[in-house]
Design a protein around this motif. Structure first.
Motif, short mmCIF file in Angstrom:
data_model
loop_
_atom_site.label_atom_id
_atom_site.label_comp_id
_atom_site.label_asym_id
_atom_site.label_seq_id
_atom_site.Cartn_x
_atom_site.Cartn_y
_atom_site.Cartn_z
N MET A 58 71.72 104.33 -93.42
CA MET A 58 72.53 103.85 -94.54
C MET A 58 73.24 105.03 -95.22
SD MET A 58 71.38 101.83 -98.01
CE MET A 58 69.98 102.87 -98.32
N ILE A 59 74.53 104.87 -95.41
CA ILE A 59 75.30 105.91 -96.10
C ILE A 59 75.65 105.39 -97.50
CG2 ILE A 59 77.45 107.22 -96.13
CD1 ILE A 59 77.37 107.07 -93.04
N ILE A 60 75.30 106.20 -98.51
CA ILE A 60 75.61 105.83 -99.90
C ILE A 60 76.63 106.83 -100.44
CG2 ILE A 60 74.69 105.47 -102.22
CD1 ILE A 60 72.00 104.78 -101.03
N ALA A 119 76.80 113.25 -93.39
CA ALA A 119 76.68 111.80 -93.57
C ALA A 119 76.17 111.11 -92.31
CB ALA A 119 78.02 111.21 -93.98
N LYS A 120 76.43 111.75 -91.16
CA LYS A 120 76.06 111.10 -89.89
C LYS A 120 74.63 111.39 -89.45
CE LYS A 120 80.59 110.40 -87.95
NZ LYS A 120 81.71 111.14 -87.40
N ARG A 121 73.80 111.91 -90.34
CA ARG A 121 72.39 112.12 -89.97
C ARG A 121 71.78 110.76 -89.59
NH1 ARG A 121 70.00 116.87 -93.67
NH2 ARG A 121 71.67 118.33 -93.24
N PRO A 122 70.80 110.78 -88.70
CA PRO A 122 70.32 109.52 -88.13
C PRO A 122 69.97 108.44 -89.16
CG PRO A 122 69.30 111.39 -87.05
CD PRO A 122 70.14 111.96 -88.14
N ALA A 123 69.23 108.80 -90.20
CA ALA A 123 68.82 107.75 -91.15
C ALA A 123 69.92 107.44 -92.16
CB ALA A 123 67.56 108.18 -91.88
N SER A 179 77.51 95.16 -93.12
CA SER A 179 77.30 95.75 -91.79
C SER A 179 77.46 97.26 -91.84
CB SER A 179 78.30 95.17 -90.80
OG SER A 179 79.58 95.61 -91.15
N SER A 180 76.65 97.97 -91.05
CA SER A 180 76.64 99.42 -91.10
C SER A 180 77.53 100.02 -90.02
CB SER A 180 75.20 99.88 -90.92
OG SER A 180 75.17 101.24 -90.68
N THR A 181 78.60 100.68 -90.44
CA THR A 181 79.51 101.34 -89.50
C THR A 181 79.56 102.81 -89.89
OG1 THR A 181 80.87 99.41 -89.93
CG2 THR A 181 81.79 101.09 -88.45
N PRO A 182 79.36 103.72 -88.92
CA PRO A 182 79.40 105.14 -89.29
C PRO A 182 80.78 105.58 -89.75
CG PRO A 182 79.23 104.86 -86.90
CD PRO A 182 79.15 103.50 -87.49
N CYS A 183 80.83 106.60 -90.64
CA CYS A 183 82.13 107.04 -91.11
C CYS A 183 82.71 108.11 -90.19
CB CYS A 183 82.05 107.59 -92.54
SG CYS A 183 80.95 108.95 -92.73
#
Ligand code: CDP
Length: 213
Positions: A1-3, A102-106, A209-213
């Motif tokens: 999750m990216i906040i 931001a793209k770290r696994p968790a 939905s979770s989409t990577p940035c």
């Protein structure tokens, strides 16, 4: 999750970002430190803050783990950071490091001015933290006094207004509210009430939905 947490100076975004990161067990990046450290490196070299080549070199040379927050948190470095941050080439030089974080696994929590708009436009959670300028100046004056800086409220308020103006009107990545961000006004909220409100926003948004940035 990216906040993604954005907002103007002394709005409380850093405190909320740290607390959200601790709550969700995520790493946190205060992206303001990148600009502050770039400005510090330039001044340390005796270079001008608007020397773009030197600023880009300084930005590229930053090591995320090495920030000496004690040196970087002063009022003078906040102002210097805002001058450096207005240069498009500096922002471009700092893009990858923020996106990789931001793209770290968790996932991760990032706070700044352009996280929800430029760095992570697809963040799962976007909160724009704000407060009126008088409240922000009051908080910042208390924070700077605790650091031992000789502050007066009027000049802190003037500095905050000048920075708001510069950060909101620069050509690249100006401070704006992402269309899908939830605005959290902390003017009347203490830290715990603001955190409870931020947590509620995060919990309701993270189901997207979770989409990577
Ligand atoms: O703590 P405060 O909100 O006063 O400042 P900061 O978040 O450490 O940011 C210092 C300056 O860096 C800001 O006034 C912005 O000009 C710049 N900044 C930016 O342009 N983009 C970011 N993502 C973070 C900070």
């Amino acid at each position: 999750m990216i906040i993604a947490i954005d907002g103007p100076a002394a709005s409380g975004k850093g405190t909320l970002a740290r607390k959200l990161a601790a709550h969700f067990g995520l790493p946190h990046l205060d992206t303001g430190l990148l600009y502050r450290a770039t400005a510090y490196a330039l001044l340390d070299l005796g270079a001008r803050l608007d020397d773009e080549d030197q600023a880009v070199a300084a930005a590229r040379g930053l090591a995320l783990a090495d920030f000496d927050e004690e040196k970087l948190r002063g009022a003078d470095m906040g102002e210097a950071a805002s001058v450096v941050a207005a240069q498009p080439a500096v922002r471009a030089a700092l893009l990858d490091v923020q996106r990789s974080f931001a793209k770290r696994p968790a996932g991760a929590v990032l706070d700044g001015r352009d996280i929800g708009t430029v760095i992570c436009p697809d963040a799962d959670v976007k909160i724009f933290v704000t407060a009126n300028s008088e409240t922000r100046a009051n908080r910042r004056a208390i924070e700077l006094a605790r650091r031992g800086e000789d502050v007066d409220y009027a000049s802190v308020l003037a500095d905050i207004r000048k920075r708001d103006e510069r950060d909101s009107h620069r050509s690249t990545a100006p401070l704006t509210i992402a269309p899908d961000a939830v605005v959290l006004d902390t003017s009347e909220l203490g830290i715990e009430a603001a955190f409870a409100a931020a947590l509620k926003i995060a919990q309701s948004q993270k189901t997207k939905s979770s989409t990577p940035c």
